[in-house]
Scaffold this motif. Structure first.
Motif, PDB file in Angstrom:
ATOM      1  N   TYR A  32       0.827  -1.203   0.000  1.00 50.43           N
ATOM      2  CA  TYR A  32       0.000   0.000   0.000  1.00 50.43           C
ATOM      3  C   TYR A  32       0.867   1.260   0.000  1.00 50.43           C
ATOM      4  CZ  TYR A  32      -3.300   3.518   1.581  1.00 50.43           C
ATOM      5  OH  TYR A  32      -4.064   4.644   1.685  1.00 50.43           O
ATOM      6  N   VAL A  33       0.595   2.112  -0.968  1.00 47.39           N
ATOM      7  CA  VAL A  33       1.196   3.438  -0.997  1.00 47.39           C
ATOM      8  C   VAL A  33       0.065   4.430  -1.139  1.00 47.39           C
ATOM      9  CG1 VAL A  33       2.698   5.037  -2.224  1.00 47.39           C
ATOM     10  CG2 VAL A  33       3.381   2.654  -1.986  1.00 47.39           C
ATOM     11  N   TYR A  34       0.000   5.407  -0.278  1.00 52.43           N
ATOM     12  CA  TYR A  34      -1.133   6.335  -0.262  1.00 52.43           C
ATOM     13  C   TYR A  34      -1.199   7.153  -1.538  1.00 52.43           C
ATOM     14  CZ  TYR A  34      -4.246  10.010   1.367  1.00 52.43           C
ATOM     15  OH  TYR A  34      -5.272  10.893   1.484  1.00 52.43           O
ATOM     16  N   LEU A  35      -0.020   7.633  -1.991  1.00 51.16           N
ATOM     17  CA  LEU A  35       0.031   8.445  -3.199  1.00 51.16           C
ATOM     18  C   LEU A  35       1.461   8.490  -3.697  1.00 51.16           C
ATOM     19  CD1 LEU A  35      -1.650  11.862  -3.850  1.00 51.16           C
ATOM     20  CD2 LEU A  35       0.817  11.706  -4.063  1.00 51.16           C
ATOM     21  N   MET A  36       1.644   8.471  -4.985  1.00 54.46           N
ATOM     22  CA  MET A  36       2.977   8.658  -5.547  1.00 54.46           C
ATOM     23  C   MET A  36       2.865   9.376  -6.875  1.00 54.46           C
ATOM     24  SD  MET A  36       4.161   5.009  -7.128  1.00 54.46           S
ATOM     25  CE  MET A  36       3.749   4.003  -5.735  1.00 54.46           C
ATOM     26  N   GLY A  37       3.860  10.188  -7.146  1.00 55.31           N
ATOM     27  CA  GLY A  37       3.842  10.845  -8.437  1.00 55.31           C
ATOM     28  C   GLY A  37       4.757  12.036  -8.507  1.00 55.31           C
ATOM     29  N   TRP A  38       4.371  12.981  -9.354  1.00 55.37           N
ATOM     30  CA  TRP A  38       5.251  14.063  -9.741  1.00 55.37           C
ATOM     31  C   TRP A  38       4.601  15.428  -9.536  1.00 55.37           C
ATOM     32  CZ3 TRP A  38      10.155  12.891 -11.223  1.00 55.37           C
ATOM     33  CH2 TRP A  38      10.419  11.554 -11.572  1.00 55.37           C
ATOM     34  N   TYR A  39       5.422  16.343  -9.080  1.00 55.90           N
ATOM     35  CA  TYR A  39       5.088  17.752  -8.992  1.00 55.90           C
ATOM     36  C   TYR A  39       6.214  18.529  -9.649  1.00 55.90           C
ATOM     37  CZ  TYR A  39       1.306  16.735  -5.737  1.00 55.90           C
ATOM     38  OH  TYR A  39       0.143  16.269  -5.177  1.00 55.90           O
ATOM     39  N   ASP A  91       6.970  24.249 -19.721  1.00 58.49           N
ATOM     40  CA  ASP A  91       7.189  23.048 -18.915  1.00 58.49           C
ATOM     41  C   ASP A  91       8.524  23.104 -18.172  1.00 58.49           C
ATOM     42  OD1 ASP A  91       5.737  21.192 -21.597  1.00 58.49           O
ATOM     43  OD2 ASP A  91       4.789  21.662 -19.667  1.00 58.49           O
ATOM     44  N   THR A  92       9.311  24.110 -18.453  1.00 57.82           N
ATOM     45  CA  THR A  92      10.594  24.262 -17.767  1.00 57.82           C
ATOM     46  C   THR A  92      10.375  24.433 -16.277  1.00 57.82           C
ATOM     47  OG1 THR A  92      11.684  25.219 -19.699  1.00 57.82           O
ATOM     48  CG2 THR A  92      12.638  25.714 -17.538  1.00 57.82           C
ATOM     49  N   ALA A  93      11.005  23.556 -15.492  1.00 56.70           N
ATOM     50  CA  ALA A  93      10.823  23.572 -14.042  1.00 56.70           C
ATOM     51  C   ALA A  93      11.719  22.511 -13.423  1.00 56.70           C
ATOM     52  CB  ALA A  93       9.370  23.271 -13.680  1.00 56.70           C
ATOM     53  N   VAL A  94      11.785  22.539 -12.113  1.00 55.83           N
ATOM     54  CA  VAL A  94      12.366  21.419 -11.375  1.00 55.83           C
ATOM     55  C   VAL A  94      11.226  20.443 -11.078  1.00 55.83           C
ATOM     56  CG1 VAL A  94      13.594  20.673  -9.316  1.00 55.83           C
ATOM     57  CG2 VAL A  94      14.154  22.865 -10.375  1.00 55.83           C
ATOM     58  N   TYR A  95      11.424  19.205 -11.438  1.00 53.92           N
ATOM     59  CA  TYR A  95      10.406  18.181 -11.257  1.00 53.92           C
ATOM     60  C   TYR A  95      10.767  17.338 -10.035  1.00 53.92           C
ATOM     61  CZ  TYR A  95       8.233  19.338 -15.678  1.00 53.92           C
ATOM     62  OH  TYR A  95       7.566  19.991 -16.689  1.00 53.92           O
ATOM     63  N   TYR A  96       9.782  17.204  -9.157  1.00 48.87           N
ATOM     64  CA  TYR A  96       9.981  16.490  -7.904  1.00 48.87           C
ATOM     65  C   TYR A  96       9.096  15.250  -7.847  1.00 48.87           C
ATOM     66  CZ  TYR A  96      12.110  20.843  -6.240  1.00 48.87           C
ATOM     67  OH  TYR A  96      12.912  21.951  -6.076  1.00 48.87           O
ATOM     68  N   CYS A  97       9.661  14.213  -7.289  1.00 54.26           N
ATOM     69  CA  CYS A  97       8.898  12.995  -7.027  1.00 54.26           C
ATOM     70  C   CYS A  97       8.424  13.024  -5.579  1.00 54.26           C
ATOM     71  CB  CYS A  97       9.786  11.783  -7.263  1.00 54.26           C
ATOM     72  SG  CYS A  97       8.964  10.188  -7.020  1.00 54.26           S
ATOM     73  N   LEU A  98       7.180  12.650  -5.391  1.00 55.43           N
ATOM     74  CA  LEU A  98       6.582  12.584  -4.057  1.00 55.43           C
ATOM     75  C   LEU A  98       6.014  11.197  -3.834  1.00 55.43           C
ATOM     76  CD1 LEU A  98       5.348  13.719  -1.409  1.00 55.43           C
ATOM     77  CD2 LEU A  98       3.362  14.401  -2.774  1.00 55.43           C
ATOM     78  N   ILE A  99       6.320  10.644  -2.677  1.00 51.91           N
ATOM     79  CA  ILE A  99       5.700   9.380  -2.269  1.00 51.91           C
ATOM     80  C   ILE A  99       5.142   9.587  -0.871  1.00 51.91           C
ATOM     81  CG2 ILE A  99       6.066   6.946  -1.749  1.00 51.91           C
ATOM     82  CD1 ILE A  99       8.343   7.021  -3.806  1.00 51.91           C
ATOM     83  N   ARG A 100       3.865   9.317  -0.749  1.00 53.42           N
ATOM     84  CA  ARG A 100       3.200   9.372   0.556  1.00 53.42           C
ATOM     85  C   ARG A 100       2.835   7.957   0.973  1.00 53.42           C
ATOM     86  NH1 ARG A 100       1.617  14.085   2.774  1.00 53.42           N
ATOM     87  NH2 ARG A 100       1.531  15.957   1.466  1.00 53.42           N
ATOM     88  N   THR A 101       3.336   7.565   2.138  1.00 46.03           N
ATOM     89  CA  THR A 101       2.945   6.261   2.673  1.00 46.03           C
ATOM     90  C   THR A 101       1.708   6.379   3.550  1.00 46.03           C
ATOM     91  OG1 THR A 101       4.548   6.575   4.447  1.00 46.03           O
ATOM     92  CG2 THR A 101       5.263   5.317   2.519  1.00 46.03           C
ATOM     93  N   SER A 102       1.327   7.594   3.862  1.00 53.94           N
ATOM     94  CA  SER A 102       0.100   7.891   4.598  1.00 53.94           C
ATOM     95  C   SER A 102      -0.210   9.360   4.349  1.00 53.94           C
ATOM     96  CB  SER A 102       0.278   7.623   6.092  1.00 53.94           C
ATOM     97  OG  SER A 102       1.033   8.662   6.682  1.00 53.94           O
ATOM     98  N   PRO A 103      -1.406   9.824   4.748  1.00 53.03           N
ATOM     99  CA  PRO A 103      -1.710  11.252   4.562  1.00 53.03           C
ATOM    100  C   PRO A 103      -0.740  12.187   5.283  1.00 53.03           C
ATOM    101  CG  PRO A 103      -3.706  10.022   4.981  1.00 53.03           C
ATOM    102  CD  PRO A 103      -2.571   9.059   5.200  1.00 53.03           C
ATOM    103  N   LEU A 104      -0.062  11.676   6.291  1.00 51.09           N
ATOM    104  CA  LEU A 104       0.826  12.526   7.086  1.00 51.09           C
ATOM    105  C   LEU A 104       2.302  12.263   6.828  1.00 51.09           C
ATOM    106  CD1 LEU A 104      -1.029  12.433  10.533  1.00 51.09           C
ATOM    107  CD2 LEU A 104      -1.203  14.142   8.709  1.00 51.09           C
ATOM    108  N   GLN A 105       2.619  11.290   6.017  1.00 47.74           N
ATOM    109  CA  GLN A 105       4.018  10.939   5.804  1.00 47.74           C
ATOM    110  C   GLN A 105       4.367  11.129   4.339  1.00 47.74           C
ATOM    111  OE1 GLN A 105       6.393   9.756   8.395  1.00 47.74           O
ATOM    112  NE2 GLN A 105       7.512  10.676   6.714  1.00 47.74           N
ATOM    113  N   ALA A 106       5.232  12.100   4.075  1.00 43.20           N
ATOM    114  CA  ALA A 106       5.605  12.425   2.703  1.00 43.20           C
ATOM    115  C   ALA A 106       7.109  12.355   2.537  1.00 43.20           C
ATOM    116  CB  ALA A 106       5.108  13.818   2.335  1.00 43.20           C
ATOM    117  N   TYR A 107       7.517  11.810   1.413  1.00 46.55           N
ATOM    118  CA  TYR A 107       8.935  11.733   1.066  1.00 46.55           C
ATOM    119  C   TYR A 107       9.108  12.387  -0.299  1.00 46.55           C
ATOM    120  CZ  TYR A 107       8.951   8.197   4.730  1.00 46.55           C
ATOM    121  OH  TYR A 107       8.798   7.531   5.921  1.00 46.55           O
ATOM    122  N   TRP A 108       9.963  13.409  -0.327  1.00 48.73           N
ATOM    123  CA  TRP A 108      10.245  14.132  -1.568  1.00 48.73           C
ATOM    124  C   TRP A 108      11.648  13.793  -2.052  1.00 48.73           C
ATOM    125  CZ3 TRP A 108       6.802  17.184  -4.193  1.00 48.73           C
ATOM    126  CH2 TRP A 108       5.673  17.638  -3.505  1.00 48.73           C
TER     127      TRP A 108
END
Length: 118
Positions: A32-39, A91-108
């Protein structure tokens, strides 16, 4: 210790394509991963949604990315990808990956620079 590492950024001409990768350690994508993707964040602008997988299996895209960007994942490699086509200067930008293992736990990740210019 969880680590999130992006790669694949660079300089590309307008209309070109790039694929970004995000690899995570100590997180199992097949579980289970709460959310993962790109910003992304452009100079002088707020960080904005690019594309994410949600916990219920949907994908969400930022409005300006729909039809041009595709998010995918390889659970066996604990990696999430972002295929970007028909790139534009805005589209020029710094692209960040985000993984949330819960609504309160985020890893960038540390971010990867994408520059679209002729």
């Amino acid at each position: 210790q969880v680590q999130v590492v992006e790669s694949g950024g660079g300089l590309v001409q307008p209309g070109g394509s790039l694929t970004l990768s995000c690899a995570a350690s100590e997180i199992t994508f097949s579980s289970y991963v709460y959310l993962m993707g790109w910003y992304r964040q452009a100079p002088g602008k707020q960080r904005e949604l690019v594309a994410v997988f949600t916990s219920w299996g949907d994908t969400n895209y930022g409005d300006s990315m729909k039809g041009r960007f595709t998010i995918s994942r390889d659970n066996a490699k604990n990696t999430v990808y972002l295929q970007m086509n028909n790139l534009k200067p805005e589209d020029t930008a710094v692209y960040y990956c985000l993984i949330r293992t819960s609504p309160l736990q985020a890893y960038w990740g540390q971010g990867t620079q994408v520059t679209v210019s002729s």
